[in-house]
Design a protein around this motif. Structure first.
Motif, short mmCIF file in Angstrom:
data_model
loop_
_atom_site.label_atom_id
_atom_site.label_comp_id
_atom_site.label_asym_id
_atom_site.label_seq_id
_atom_site.Cartn_x
_atom_site.Cartn_y
_atom_site.Cartn_z
N MET A 106 0.93 -1.27 -0.16
CA MET A 106 0.11 -0.15 -0.05
C MET A 106 0.94 1.14 0.02
SD MET A 106 -3.19 1.25 0.23
CE MET A 106 -4.36 0.08 0.63
N ARG A 107 0.51 2.23 -1.04
CA ARG A 107 1.53 3.41 -0.90
C ARG A 107 1.44 4.04 0.28
NH1 ARG A 107 -0.49 7.56 -5.12
NH2 ARG A 107 1.07 9.13 -4.47
N GLY A 108 2.53 4.36 0.76
CA GLY A 108 2.75 5.32 1.73
C GLY A 108 2.87 4.63 3.21
N ILE A 109 2.68 3.26 2.86
CA ILE A 109 3.28 2.30 4.04
C ILE A 109 4.31 1.42 3.74
CG2 ILE A 109 2.26 0.66 5.87
CD1 ILE A 109 -0.46 1.72 5.13
N LEU A 110 5.67 1.72 4.46
CA LEU A 110 6.58 0.55 4.51
C LEU A 110 6.46 -0.41 5.45
CD1 LEU A 110 9.39 3.57 4.71
CD2 LEU A 110 8.29 2.45 2.56
N ILE A 111 7.02 -1.37 5.12
CA ILE A 111 6.92 -2.58 6.04
C ILE A 111 8.30 -2.98 6.60
CG2 ILE A 111 6.54 -5.08 5.87
CD1 ILE A 111 4.14 -4.61 4.19
N LYS A 112 8.26 -3.41 7.84
CA LYS A 112 9.30 -4.09 8.59
C LYS A 112 9.03 -5.27 9.52
CE LYS A 112 12.38 -0.91 7.35
NZ LYS A 112 13.49 -0.98 6.56
N GLY A 113 9.84 -5.84 10.11
CA GLY A 113 9.62 -6.86 10.96
C GLY A 113 9.11 -8.02 10.23
N ASN A 114 7.98 -8.67 10.66
CA ASN A 114 7.37 -10.07 9.67
C ASN A 114 6.47 -9.48 8.69
OD1 ASN A 114 5.84 -12.15 8.82
ND2 ASN A 114 6.51 -13.05 10.99
N ARG A 115 7.28 -9.73 7.46
CA ARG A 115 6.47 -9.02 6.32
C ARG A 115 5.13 -9.77 6.04
NH1 ARG A 115 7.09 -6.19 1.53
NH2 ARG A 115 8.79 -5.15 2.28
N GLU A 116 5.27 -11.09 6.08
CA GLU A 116 3.78 -11.79 5.87
C GLU A 116 2.59 -11.35 6.80
OE1 GLU A 116 2.76 -16.33 6.25
OE2 GLU A 116 4.97 -15.84 5.90
N LYS A 117 3.09 -11.11 8.02
CA LYS A 117 2.16 -10.59 8.95
C LYS A 117 1.53 -9.20 8.69
CE LYS A 117 3.73 -13.43 12.94
NZ LYS A 117 4.36 -13.48 14.48
N ALA A 118 2.47 -8.41 8.65
CA ALA A 118 2.36 -6.97 8.26
C ALA A 118 1.27 -6.88 6.91
CB ALA A 118 3.49 -6.18 7.92
N GLU A 119 1.54 -7.86 5.91
CA GLU A 119 0.66 -7.70 4.61
C GLU A 119 -0.69 -8.25 4.92
OE1 GLU A 119 3.18 -9.46 1.99
OE2 GLU A 119 4.20 -7.60 1.45
N HIS A 120 -0.60 -9.25 5.92
CA HIS A 120 -1.92 -9.97 6.21
C HIS A 120 -2.99 -8.77 7.04
CE1 HIS A 120 -4.84 -12.66 8.17
NE2 HIS A 120 -4.60 -12.10 9.14
N PHE A 121 -2.13 -7.81 7.83
CA PHE A 121 -2.94 -6.83 8.33
C PHE A 121 -3.61 -5.98 7.51
CE2 PHE A 121 -2.78 -2.80 10.14
CZ PHE A 121 -3.99 -2.89 11.23
N ILE A 122 -2.82 -5.56 6.45
CA ILE A 122 -3.21 -4.71 5.63
C ILE A 122 -4.34 -5.23 4.80
CG2 ILE A 122 -2.70 -3.50 3.08
CD1 ILE A 122 0.14 -3.04 4.60
N ARG A 123 -4.28 -6.38 4.31
CA ARG A 123 -5.24 -6.95 3.69
C ARG A 123 -6.61 -7.02 4.46
NH1 ARG A 123 -1.38 -10.76 1.95
NH2 ARG A 123 -2.43 -12.25 3.53
N GLU A 124 -6.31 -7.59 5.79
CA GLU A 124 -7.68 -7.77 6.64
C GLU A 124 -8.21 -6.41 6.91
OE1 GLU A 124 -8.46 -10.22 10.91
OE2 GLU A 124 -6.64 -9.60 10.18
N VAL A 125 -7.61 -5.22 7.04
CA VAL A 125 -8.26 -4.08 7.66
C VAL A 125 -8.50 -3.13 6.62
CG1 VAL A 125 -7.59 -4.57 9.81
CG2 VAL A 125 -6.57 -2.86 8.34
N LYS A 126 -8.28 -3.14 5.50
CA LYS A 126 -8.31 -2.20 4.45
C LYS A 126 -9.83 -1.77 4.35
CE LYS A 126 -6.85 -3.28 0.40
NZ LYS A 126 -5.93 -3.77 -0.72
N GLY A 127 -10.01 -0.63 4.23
CA GLY A 127 -11.34 -0.15 4.05
C GLY A 127 -12.26 -0.20 5.21
N LYS A 128 -11.73 -0.96 6.03
CA LYS A 128 -12.44 -1.16 7.71
C LYS A 128 -12.51 -0.06 8.57
CE LYS A 128 -13.63 -5.67 6.90
NZ LYS A 128 -12.68 -6.78 7.55
N GLU A 129 -13.39 -0.05 9.35
CA GLU A 129 -13.80 0.89 10.41
C GLU A 129 -12.82 0.81 11.85
OE1 GLU A 129 -15.52 3.69 9.80
OE2 GLU A 129 -16.33 3.01 7.94
#
Lengths: 362, 362
Positions: free
Chosen positions: B1-24
């Motif tokens: 996602m533009r504007g967000i860099l990832i560090k630490g565990n990449r897989e988990k961070a990407e999972h978070f992005i997928r899971e909460v994108k557009g959510k409240e």
């Protein structure tokens, strides 16, 4: 919807049901205490007048923890009848509805997390003195309402405020709503004369007559209101333009309605009243007759029935004891609606009876 | 996602992005203050040490009202650099994210509604004394976390706690996390020696060494922690089994991670860290090196860039002043995610610059 009776404006009430069925509410419980609650004979929300300071914190401890912390046992009337918070707790628990406590101003702080608005315990309206910082509390409550409106599909707001029908009567008379002999009571023998005497003393103390404060709700709350009415009004002003709000209570809700109508009538279209059958069937009060004077509201009534109970403490609700409080009716309605009717009045009753057994230690 | 860099565990961070994108999300800001913040040279969160008591309330006033009430102007460092709450406020405003304030324990109460947990201002850890009622505050925060978990798709939690990296260092060393020379600072010249001296005094006062409290986070918080760490941990313990939580901050988050891991490691799977590029690029601290010792976390980094700013007060963020605080990085990430990338770092920057102009009175 099974378990929900309709009063007031039928079309609006049915619109509300259609709109929120299956949706996710947040329940807010506004608490307050005042010196009015301690006038002997005014309130049955506590086993004696001095005890009324403990009732609001104990009620909300029940909602959040399933047991009281600031007292042993649970709040009861002088006759030993349990607080309607048992109904509210059971409904919220069954429907998994989140609950937040909003402190309008109490002397005894609850042993649970609560939202602080900088409000303080209310004074004795007989002196013409009630709430110290009405505008500040309303402003903060407005912000809280705004935030909760962004976090939920709709709000259900209840209250615990001993002596609250007397201050509600005072605010309504000051604002020109004829509520004489019409406010409810947690006692079957409603002490209308005593309430009116207290209110008249207060109105005399600030030298006003019926209707003089029609356009000055801030003054009415400051001199004749209470911390709960103040905070509750602020919550509605903050949330009412954004989401539907089920005002959960009896005749005190009418005073809030008068206040918010005078401050921003744009919120009226989102307001609904949720109460119990025991209130609308009460012959010592006239909720519908008061509300009608202010606004043509959709009114939803939880058709709870405690007559099959094994316990006298619950059966007497059918005889006009307690009747409503801590948003009991509205919480029951919200549980029915959130579950799309799966939670029936019978399911609610069974859970209430189980919780009663646990809390009374049967 | 533009504007967000990832560090630490990449897989988990990407999972978070997928899971909460557009959510409240709901944003919570936990505040606290302590005597540690007033030790000269420890904190730059306030124009002088005594002023640090005013920084948390002023920060949250900014979040809720868009201006401060308990002080004139806004919180600044001794060099006059504005609080990162400007970033947080701008992000929440743009993405219309609700915010609630959780008071872990402060000396100066904010002039806004806040959730009270019964906590008090923290003591001076050099005496081996920090938080009076850790278990009670954690218990209440847990309830609040539970309720917010029912009311939102995920939580973003930030903090304002002057002196907080020193108490975080103390808790981490007590719990066996090697954070010496690795905690962050709002000053570019990070006073590591002073912090370690304070921490060592505290550990000596209660006669413990590195790692002795590995399994006793309550004791670590009571003697060496602060009100924010306490309340923040409780919120995670209450919400973390139900919804994802973005811990929004710098190295203080690692201390919280150590505490909650010791209390209930089941919440770890729902935890993510959100911070700023200024923190991860900081050569005077090592967030990733600390976190790695505790848990393999997905870390999201808001790629904000203040170098094009017209204003020195913002440009110096690029030189390592302030860097993070009041959940700035996490709020920026939440705004980007809620808007599915429509709110870019550039859009954020422009709003931040406009708010800065308004608040500084340019």
């Amino acid at each position: 919807m099974r378990g929900i009776l309709i009063k007031g404006n039928r079309e609006k009430a049915e619109h509300f049901i259609r709109e929120v069925k299956g949706k996710e509410p947040i329940f807010l419980c506004v608490i307050g205490s005042s010196e009015v609650g301690k006038i002997p004979g005014i309130s049955a929300a506590g086993k004696n007048p001095e005890f009324t300071d403990y009732t609001p914190p104990a009620d909300v401890e029940l909602l959040l923890y399933g047991k009281c912390k600031c007292i042993s046992g649970i709040p009861v009337t002088p006759e030993g009848i349990p607080t309607p918070a048992i109904i509210t707790m059971s409904a919220l628990e069954l429907a998994n509805i989140p609950v937040f406590i909003v402190n309008g101003g109490v002397r005894v702080k609850p042993h649970v997390p609560f939202i602080d608005l900088g409000g303080t315990h209310g004074d004795d309206i007989r002196k013409g003195s009630a709430v110290a910082n009405v505008e500040e509390v309303i402003e903060r409550a407005r912000l809280v309402g705004k935030m909760f409106a962004k976090s939920s599909d709709y709000l259900v707001i209840g209250e615990s405020m001993p002596g609250g029908t007397t201050t509600a009567l005072a605010v309504m008379l000051a604002m020109g709503v004829d509520a004489v002999g019409k406010v409810s009571s947690s006692m079957p023998s409603n002490p209308h004369e005593l309430k009116l005497k207290v209110v008249n003393e207060g109105m005399k103390a600030i030298n006003i007559r019926f209707g003089d404060l029609k356009n000055d709700p801030i003054k009415a709350l400051s001199h004749l209101g209470d911390p709960m009415l103040t905070a509750f009004s602020g919550l509605i002003l903050g949330a009412g333009e954004e989401v539907p709000i089920l005002m959960a209570g009896g005749t005190q809700m009418a005073a809030i309605l008068a206040v918010v109508k005078a401050m921003n009538d744009k919120v009226l279209r989102n307001l609904y009243l949720g109460t119990t059958r025991w209130i609308v069937q009460d012959r010592t009060s006239d909720l519908l007759g008061i509300v009608r004077q202010i606004h043509d509201l959709g009114i939803l009534v939880a058709n709870l029935n405690f007559s099959p109970s094994k316990y006298e403490g619950l059966r007497v609700y059918e005889k006009g004891f307690v009747k409503e409080g801590v948003g009991a009716g509205g919480a029951a309605i919200a549980a029915i609606l959130k579950s799309r009717g799966k939670i029936t009045p019978k399911v609610l009753f069974e859970r209430i009876e189980r919780n009663y057994e646990r809390l009374i230690g049967i």
